[in-house]
Design an enzyme around this catalytic site. Structure first.
Site, PDB file in Angstrom:
ATOM      1  N   SER A  27       0.829  -1.209   0.000  1.00 24.40           N
ATOM      2  CA  SER A  27       0.000   0.000   0.000  1.00 24.40           C
ATOM      3  C   SER A  27       0.860   1.254   0.000  1.00 24.40           C
ATOM      4  CB  SER A  27      -0.913   0.011   1.239  1.00 24.40           C
ATOM      5  OG  SER A  27      -1.873  -1.020   1.132  1.00 24.40           O
ATOM      6  N   SER A  67       9.852  13.485  -2.814  1.00 22.59           N
ATOM      7  CA  SER A  67       8.809  13.419  -3.835  1.00 22.59           C
ATOM      8  C   SER A  67       9.329  12.929  -5.191  1.00 22.59           C
ATOM      9  CB  SER A  67       8.162  14.790  -3.997  1.00 22.59           C
ATOM     10  OG  SER A  67       9.160  15.732  -4.327  1.00 22.59           O
ATOM     11  N   HIS A 109     -38.743 -19.578  -3.554  1.00 20.78           N
ATOM     12  CA  HIS A 109     -38.717 -19.271  -2.123  1.00 20.78           C
ATOM     13  C   HIS A 109     -38.269 -17.827  -1.915  1.00 20.78           C
ATOM     14  CE1 HIS A 109     -39.446 -23.431  -1.745  1.00 20.78           C
ATOM     15  NE2 HIS A 109     -38.200 -23.853  -1.780  1.00 20.78           N
ATOM     16  N   GLU A 156      -4.314  -3.859  -7.133  1.00 20.55           N
ATOM     17  CA  GLU A 156      -4.461  -2.503  -7.699  1.00 20.55           C
ATOM     18  C   GLU A 156      -4.925  -1.498  -6.636  1.00 20.55           C
ATOM     19  OE1 GLU A 156      -5.541  -1.785 -11.701  1.00 20.55           O
ATOM     20  OE2 GLU A 156      -4.976  -3.804 -12.320  1.00 20.55           O
ATOM     21  N   GLY A 157      -4.430  -1.722  -5.420  1.00 20.46           N
ATOM     22  CA  GLY A 157      -4.767  -0.871  -4.286  1.00 20.46           C
ATOM     23  C   GLY A 157      -5.870  -1.504  -3.479  1.00 20.46           C
ATOM     24  N   GLN A 186     -23.868 -19.590  -1.422  1.00 22.52           N
ATOM     25  CA  GLN A 186     -24.946 -19.887  -0.472  1.00 22.52           C
ATOM     26  C   GLN A 186     -26.179 -20.445  -1.206  1.00 22.52           C
ATOM     27  OE1 GLN A 186     -24.288 -19.572   2.684  1.00 22.52           O
ATOM     28  NE2 GLN A 186     -26.267 -20.107   3.541  1.00 22.52           N
TER      29      GLN A 186
HETATM   30  N1  CAA Z   1      -2.121  11.268  -9.966  1.00 20.58           N
HETATM   31  C1  CAA Z   1      -0.979  11.995 -10.068  1.00 20.58           C
HETATM   32  N2  CAA Z   1      -0.221  12.309  -8.977  1.00 20.58           N
HETATM   33  C2  CAA Z   1      -0.624  11.856  -7.781  1.00 20.58           C
HETATM   34  C3  CAA Z   1      -1.795  11.089  -7.623  1.00 20.58           C
HETATM   35  C4  CAA Z   1      -2.563  10.802  -8.779  1.00 20.58           C
HETATM   36  N3  CAA Z   1      -3.673  10.080  -8.707  1.00 20.58           N
HETATM   37  N4  CAA Z   1      -1.944  10.764  -6.319  1.00 20.58           N
HETATM   38  C5  CAA Z   1      -0.904  11.323  -5.673  1.00 20.58           C
HETATM   39  N5  CAA Z   1      -0.112  11.982  -6.561  1.00 20.58           N
HETATM   40  C6  CAA Z   1       1.094  12.744  -6.272  1.00 20.58           C
HETATM   41  C7  CAA Z   1       0.780  13.825  -5.222  1.00 20.58           C
HETATM   42  O1  CAA Z   1       0.318  15.004  -5.831  1.00 20.58           O
HETATM   43  C8  CAA Z   1       2.137  14.025  -4.557  1.00 20.58           C
HETATM   44  O2  CAA Z   1       2.932  14.855  -5.393  1.00 20.58           O
HETATM   45  P1  CAA Z   1       3.921  15.985  -4.752  1.00 20.58           P
HETATM   46  O3  CAA Z   1       4.872  15.219  -3.880  1.00 20.58           O
HETATM   47  O4  CAA Z   1       4.553  16.611  -5.939  1.00 20.58           O
HETATM   48  O5  CAA Z   1       3.037  16.882  -3.944  1.00 20.58           O
HETATM   49  C9  CAA Z   1       2.750  12.623  -4.595  1.00 20.58           C
HETATM   50  O6  CAA Z   1       2.091  11.926  -5.644  1.00 20.58           O
HETATM   51  C10 CAA Z   1       2.585  11.877  -3.291  1.00 20.58           C
HETATM   52  O7  CAA Z   1       1.190  11.800  -3.000  1.00 20.58           O
HETATM   53  P2  CAA Z   1       0.619  11.320  -1.589  1.00 20.58           P
HETATM   54  O8  CAA Z   1       1.294  12.116  -0.512  1.00 20.58           O
HETATM   55  O9  CAA Z   1      -0.865  11.346  -1.673  1.00 20.58           O
HETATM   56  O10 CAA Z   1       1.160   9.833  -1.524  1.00 20.58           O
HETATM   57  P3  CAA Z   1       1.052   8.755  -0.379  1.00 20.58           P
HETATM   58  O11 CAA Z   1       2.401   8.227  -0.079  1.00 20.58           O
HETATM   59  O12 CAA Z   1       0.232   9.276   0.760  1.00 20.58           O
HETATM   60  O13 CAA Z   1       0.307   7.528  -1.125  1.00 20.58           O
HETATM   61  C11 CAA Z   1      -1.539   6.221  -1.904  1.00 20.58           C
HETATM   62  C12 CAA Z   1      -0.922   7.621  -1.651  1.00 20.58           C
HETATM   63  C13 CAA Z   1      -2.878   6.551  -2.499  1.00 20.58           C
HETATM   64  C14 CAA Z   1      -1.703   5.406  -0.633  1.00 20.58           C
HETATM   65  C15 CAA Z   1      -0.644   5.435  -2.906  1.00 20.58           C
HETATM   66  O14 CAA Z   1       0.583   5.062  -2.336  1.00 20.58           O
HETATM   67  C16 CAA Z   1      -1.348   4.197  -3.437  1.00 20.58           C
HETATM   68  O15 CAA Z   1      -2.161   4.290  -4.361  1.00 20.58           O
HETATM   69  N6  CAA Z   1      -1.023   2.999  -2.880  1.00 20.58           N
HETATM   70  C17 CAA Z   1      -1.530   1.745  -3.393  1.00 20.58           C
HETATM   71  C18 CAA Z   1      -0.596   1.202  -4.425  1.00 20.58           C
HETATM   72  C19 CAA Z   1      -1.262   0.185  -5.311  1.00 20.58           C
HETATM   73  O16 CAA Z   1      -2.355   0.384  -5.804  1.00 20.58           O
HETATM   74  N7  CAA Z   1      -0.539  -0.911  -5.550  1.00 20.58           N
HETATM   75  C20 CAA Z   1      -1.021  -1.962  -6.380  1.00 20.58           C
HETATM   76  C21 CAA Z   1      -0.021  -2.280  -7.450  1.00 20.58           C
HETATM   77  S1  CAA Z   1      -0.596  -3.050  -8.899  1.00 20.58           S
HETATM   78  C22 CAA Z   1      -1.124  -4.578  -8.465  1.00 20.58           C
HETATM   79  O17 CAA Z   1      -1.907  -4.709  -7.602  1.00 20.58           O
HETATM   80  C23 CAA Z   1      -0.581  -5.776  -9.102  1.00 20.58           C
HETATM   81  C24 CAA Z   1      -1.142  -6.290 -10.338  1.00 20.58           C
HETATM   82  O18 CAA Z   1      -0.347  -6.738 -11.098  1.00 20.58           O
HETATM   83  C25 CAA Z   1      -2.593  -6.392 -10.673  1.00 20.58           C
END
Ligand code: CAA
Length: 414
Positions: free
Chosen positions: A131, A177, A278, A366-367, A339
């Site tokens: 995450s 960043s 049912h 994917e999160g 079920q």
């Molecule tokens: N679009 C563009 N930029 C974005 C953004 C977005 N949607 N969201 C955040 N940012 C930018 C912010 O603006 C910020 O930029 P600055 O530093 O320049 O200000 C920077 O990114 C950091 O943002 P946050 O402080 O919000 O970041 P965070 O560390 O708090 O994390 C989070 C946010 C939403 C938790 C993110 O880490 C996240 O989405 N985590 C989940 C990851 C994920 O989905 N992993 C799955 C991988 S794929 C998979 O599952 C496998 C597969 O093969 C199917």
């Protein structure tokens, strides 16, 4: 906003449905059991041009867009949720190049993906960074005209099958960043290996692997976008585009499980009548159908939003809503479908158990749905300024002097 289903999108969905009926559903149990990839169905998808759906026209795609991608994924997942992700993960792996790549990079890699000649994977997660996607440890260090990549990625879907890997690496450990950059690594690059193929509860027809990088040398021209430090933004933008796809997978899976539950309940007799007569079973079927339909339209709304205004900041919120809602629905519908099937539902003799096993990962990859709720809440709170006109309707004692987080708040009551 209008959600418009183009003729092209509907043709693509029809083609996907046919492939699902002929190449996916009849073999779903076989590939699930053997934990093998269905190359025949992937070839059919490629020959039918379905990989073109998410690739822009200039690079060999058909530019059909995210709504079309959702429609196609939904049809495939209805037959086999695992095959749905085997298809959609190619979009996930391609989006960093599509959204962030240079012109040369798009020309180099996208046409072969569009043709179905090359598969793609997305390497973000690591053992200690799921995450918290900024907490990566795989490094890429400059060495002359190359980068040298070292470390391990976890849970790479399509790993081994894929030819092109979008790999997120730390290139500037001192930056907060701009720590991360995305680099393309091609299959066969010395030092790049699939070391562990995971043994999974569900989506067993698509490999999920550990990818290991041992002094992997890639040319600097593989740095996506040609600029260091853009990787986290590319990852987040990619996930915004890809989450409606995983959400569509969930809608397909929910519909597939619901259809089986309806078919079964109409045939299965207890107390002298089909169980579909049912009321308690009827209530379950009705709830399953309502959830699935609501999820479907939320997915279409999120996807159509990206197509009509790709830079709208609310796309991220809607993608998270669609992903979270539809995957929770899929888990609930699959559970209720088991079920309805009763004892038969618990047995691996029938596909309903597989729908249940496949559904769980939808709430995780994917999160996680916890992360989606966090993304949604952050958007809501960030936009709270637009609600100031409602302040006169909330208790006055809560009208404190605004303070930045961590600062003392002046409380007018004391
Ligand atoms: N679009 C563009 N930029 C974005 C953004 C977005 N949607 N969201 C955040 N940012 C930018 C912010 O603006 C910020 O930029 P600055 O530093 O320049 O200000 C920077 O990114 C950091 O943002 P946050 O402080 O919000 O970041 P965070 O560390 O708090 O994390 C989070 C946010 C939403 C938790 C993110 O880490 C996240 O989405 N985590 C989940 C990851 C994920 O989905 N992993 C799955 C991988 S794929 C998979 O599952 C496998 C597969 O093969 C199917």
């Amino acid at each position: 906003m209008n959600i418009v289903f183009s003729e092209q999108a509907e043709e693509l969905a029809k083609t996907a449905r046919k492939i699902a009926d002929e190449h996916v559903r009849p073999f779903a149990a076989k590939y699930d059991k053997a934990q093998e990839y269905n190359f025949d169905a992937a070839r059919a998808v490629g020959s039918a041009g379905l990989f073109r759906t998410f690739i822009p026209e200039e690079y060999g795609g058909n530019g059909a867009g995210i709504l079309a991608l959702a429609r196609v994924t939904e049809q495939l997942a209805q037959a086999d949720s695992g095959f749905g992700v085997a298809f959609a993960v190619n979009a996930l792996g391609s989006f960093p190049i599509i959204l962030g790549g240079t012109e040369e990079q798009k020309q180099e890699w996208l046409p072969a993906i569009a043709n179905g000649d090359k598969m793609v994977a997305f390497c973000l997660s690591e053992k200690y960074a799921g995450s918290d996607a900024q907490g990566l440890s795989v490094t890429a260090v400059e060495d002359g005209d190359d980068y040298i990549i070292n470390g391990e990625k976890k849970w790479t879907t399509n790993g081994g099958v894929a030819d092109i890997y979008s790999v997120f690496c730390v290139t500037d450990p001192s930056s907060k960043s701009r720590r991360i950059s995305a680099i393309v690594v091609e299959k066969g690059t010395p030092g790049f290996e699939v070391k562990k193929v995971e043994d999974k509860m569900g989506i067993r027809c698509v490999p999920v692997v550990e990818t290991h990088f041992d002094n992997v040398r890639v040319p600097k021209r593989n740095l996506i976008g040609g600029r260091l430090g853009m990787g986290f933004k590319h990852a987040m933008a990619t996930l915004d585009y890809a989450r409606p796809g995983v959400a569509a997978q969930a809608v397909g899976a929910a519909q597939g499980a619901l259809d089986l539950a309806i078919a079964y309940s109409n045939r299965r007799k207890q107390f002298g009548a089909p169980i579909s007569s049912h009321q308690m079973v009827q209530a379950m079927l009705a709830d399953m159908a309502m959830g699935t339909e609501a999820a479907r339209w939320l997915v279409y709304r999120a996807a159509a939003g990206i197509d009509s205004n790709p830079t709208d900041v609310t796309n991220s919120k809607l993608a998270a809503m669609a992903k979270c809602f539809s995957t929770d629905v899929a888990m609930k519908v699959a559970t209720d479908a088991v079920q309805v099937f009763g004892g038969y539902g618990f047995m691996e003799d029938y596909p309903i158990a597989k729908f249940f096993r496949d559904a769980k990962i939808l709430q995780i990859y994917e999160g996680t749905n916890q992360v989606q709720r966090m993304v949604i809440a952050r958007h809501l709170i960030r936009a709270a300024g637009s609600l100031e006109h409602l302040n006169e309707y909330i208790p006055q004692e809560t009208q404190l002097t605004y303070a930045e987080p961590g600062q003392a708040v002046e409380n007018h009551n004391t």
